[in-house]
Design an enzyme around this catalytic site. Structure first.
Site, PDB file in Angstrom:
ATOM      1  N   GLY A  31     -13.046  -1.024   3.833  1.00  0.00           N
ATOM      2  CA  GLY A  31     -12.698  -2.435   4.029  1.00  0.00           C
ATOM      3  C   GLY A  31     -11.970  -3.026   2.845  1.00  0.00           C
ATOM      4  O   GLY A  31     -11.448  -2.281   1.999  1.00  0.00           O
ATOM      5  N   HIS A  37      -4.027   0.555   3.240  1.00  0.00           N
ATOM      6  CA  HIS A  37      -4.731   0.792   4.507  1.00  0.00           C
ATOM      7  C   HIS A  37      -3.780   0.543   5.695  1.00  0.00           C
ATOM      8  O   HIS A  37      -3.812   1.284   6.678  1.00  0.00           O
ATOM      9  CB  HIS A  37      -5.930  -0.147   4.643  1.00  0.00           C
ATOM     10  N   GLN A 148      -2.659   9.405  -0.139  1.00  0.00           N
ATOM     11  CA  GLN A 148      -2.384  10.267  -1.297  1.00  0.00           C
ATOM     12  C   GLN A 148      -2.969   9.659  -2.574  1.00  0.00           C
ATOM     13  O   GLN A 148      -3.272  10.358  -3.528  1.00  0.00           O
ATOM     14  CB  GLN A 148      -0.862  10.438  -1.416  1.00  0.00           C
ATOM     15  N   LYS A 149      -3.147   8.340  -2.569  1.00  0.00           N
ATOM     16  CA  LYS A 149      -3.739   7.643  -3.718  1.00  0.00           C
ATOM     17  C   LYS A 149      -5.029   8.335  -4.162  1.00  0.00           C
ATOM     18  O   LYS A 149      -5.299   8.477  -5.334  1.00  0.00           O
ATOM     19  CB  LYS A 149      -4.003   6.201  -3.293  1.00  0.00           C
TER      20      LYS A 149
HETATM   21  P1  AMP Z   1     -10.891   3.028   0.689  1.00  0.00           P
HETATM   22  O1  AMP Z   1     -11.086   1.833   1.590  1.00  0.00           O
HETATM   23  O2  AMP Z   1     -10.542   2.676  -0.706  1.00  0.00           O
HETATM   24  O3  AMP Z   1     -12.001   4.043   0.836  1.00  0.00           O
HETATM   25  O4  AMP Z   1      -9.587   3.751   1.248  1.00  0.00           O
HETATM   26  C1  AMP Z   1      -9.467   4.134   2.588  1.00  0.00           C
HETATM   27  C2  AMP Z   1      -8.250   4.993   2.749  1.00  0.00           C
HETATM   28  O5  AMP Z   1      -7.090   4.262   2.337  1.00  0.00           O
HETATM   29  C3  AMP Z   1      -8.315   6.255   1.889  1.00  0.00           C
HETATM   30  O6  AMP Z   1      -7.809   7.358   2.623  1.00  0.00           O
HETATM   31  C4  AMP Z   1      -7.423   5.915   0.733  1.00  0.00           C
HETATM   32  O7  AMP Z   1      -6.817   7.049   0.141  1.00  0.00           O
HETATM   33  C5  AMP Z   1      -6.373   5.057   1.418  1.00  0.00           C
HETATM   34  N1  AMP Z   1      -5.702   4.222   0.424  1.00  0.00           N
HETATM   35  C6  AMP Z   1      -6.283   3.416  -0.505  1.00  0.00           C
HETATM   36  N2  AMP Z   1      -5.348   2.852  -1.290  1.00  0.00           N
HETATM   37  C7  AMP Z   1      -4.144   3.322  -0.861  1.00  0.00           C
HETATM   38  C8  AMP Z   1      -2.790   3.119  -1.272  1.00  0.00           C
HETATM   39  N3  AMP Z   1      -2.467   2.320  -2.273  1.00  0.00           N
HETATM   40  N4  AMP Z   1      -1.812   3.773  -0.595  1.00  0.00           N
HETATM   41  C9  AMP Z   1      -2.128   4.601   0.434  1.00  0.00           C
HETATM   42  N5  AMP Z   1      -3.383   4.816   0.873  1.00  0.00           N
HETATM   43  C10 AMP Z   1      -4.372   4.200   0.240  1.00  0.00           C
END
Ligand code: AMP
Length: 284
Positions: A31, A37, A148-149
């Site tokens: 979230g 996202h 990829q982050k």
């Molecule tokens: P999180 O909500 O931080 O667990 O992220 C959920 C998904 O979004 C994960 O697969 C992350 O790698 C991806 N994500 C987070 N930040 C970025 C970003 N800046 N660019 C691309 N994907 C992202």
């Protein structure tokens, strides 16, 4: 869009969709949705019949001194975003449902989940791998989308899917950045103005590495030294590690060749940020 809070309901819906031949694209998140996202959701929408997004701040991937309690949870805003993006189902379970009393089974990937971020955050990737496997069994996706982050995370998920013969295609989407280069992250909201400014050094250090490689540098230690020197000039930023590794095995490289992954993690004030880039050395 339907918000689904119960695991059996989500499984029932997913099974019915699979039986009617619909292809499910799945985006697992914690979230506080941002542009990163959104790029995953949009790609999932393009590639599949139905998009399922999950929002679950997963306690097992946070260490005891980490920010689980204070992790941002702007649910109403996230729900609006998902509706606008054409998400069909938002899976939003409670912790007690995902980890009921008696829960004892964890997923671990030897040699990849205990290095770099895994070493500095013991148990983190075990938590990530476990929750993603649970979510795959609940949402039954044909494709799952990761950023990829979180490079190490996507390498680990790909490994598990391969090792466990899971019928899920793992799609990894490039890092989305703010205009000035900072990688988007839900944790950027914690940064003060000064920290936000100094955090830029992370993406700038990766750009510098790319430039060095383009100019012919092939010694990993030179890249690491440059990153270290750049970061040292910023008082709010403490480098946790910088590593130059092979993109699929995560083995450290001394000389650059093939697809090289440069990983870095740093504390900016109290906020832990990560960034990385892939450089296809042989093409330059
Ligand atoms: P999180 O909500 O931080 O667990 O992220 C959920 C998904 O979004 C994960 O697969 C992350 O790698 C991806 N994500 C987070 N930040 C970025 C970003 N800046 N660019 C691309 N994907 C992202």
């Amino acid at each position: 869009m339907k918000v689904i809070r119960s695991i059996p309901s989500m499984q029932h819906i997913a099974r019915a969709l699979q039986c009617s031949g619909k292809r499910i694209g799945f985006v697992p998140t914690m979230g506080a949705l941002h542009g990163g996202h959104l790029s995953l959701i949009r790609r999932a929408k393009r590639d599949n019949d139905i998009v399922v997004v999950s929002i679950f701040v997963n306690p097992t991937q946070f260490g005891p001194t980490e920010d689980f309690q204070k992790y941002p949870r702007p649910f109403m805003q996230d729900k609006k975003i998902c509706t606008k993006e054409g998400v069909a189902y938002l899976f939003y379970p409670q912790v007690i449902q995902m980890y009921p009393q008696g829960f004892r089974t964890y997923t671990e990937v030897k040699g990849i989940s205990d290095v770099y971020c895994g070493k500095l955050r013991p148990g983190h990737f075990r938590g990530v791998a476990t929750v993603v496997m649970k979510l795959f069994h609940i949402v039954l996706p044909n494709r799952a989308y990761f950023g990829q982050k979180d490079a190490q995370q996507s390498i680990i998920i790909r490994r598990i899917v391969k090792d466990m013969n899971m019928q899920v295609e793992v799609v990894v989407i490039p890092t989305i950045r703010e205009r000035d280069g900072l990688a988007m992250s839900s944790r950027n909201a914690y940064l003060s103005d000064r920290e936000r400014g100094e955090a830029l050094v992370l993406s700038q250090a990766l750009v510098a590495c790319r430039g060095m490689v383009r100019s012919g540098e092939r010694r990993a230690r030179r890249l690491i030294a440059r990153v270290t020197a750049m970061v040292r000039e910023h008082r709010c930023v403490k480098l946790e590690y910088c590593a130059v590794v092979d993109v699929s095995t995560m083995q450290p490289l001394q000389r650059l060749a093939g697809r090289v992954l440069i990983l870095l993690a740093a504390r900016v004030g109290n906020v832990r940020l990560i960034d990385n880039c892939i450089i296809p050395v042989s093409w330059l």
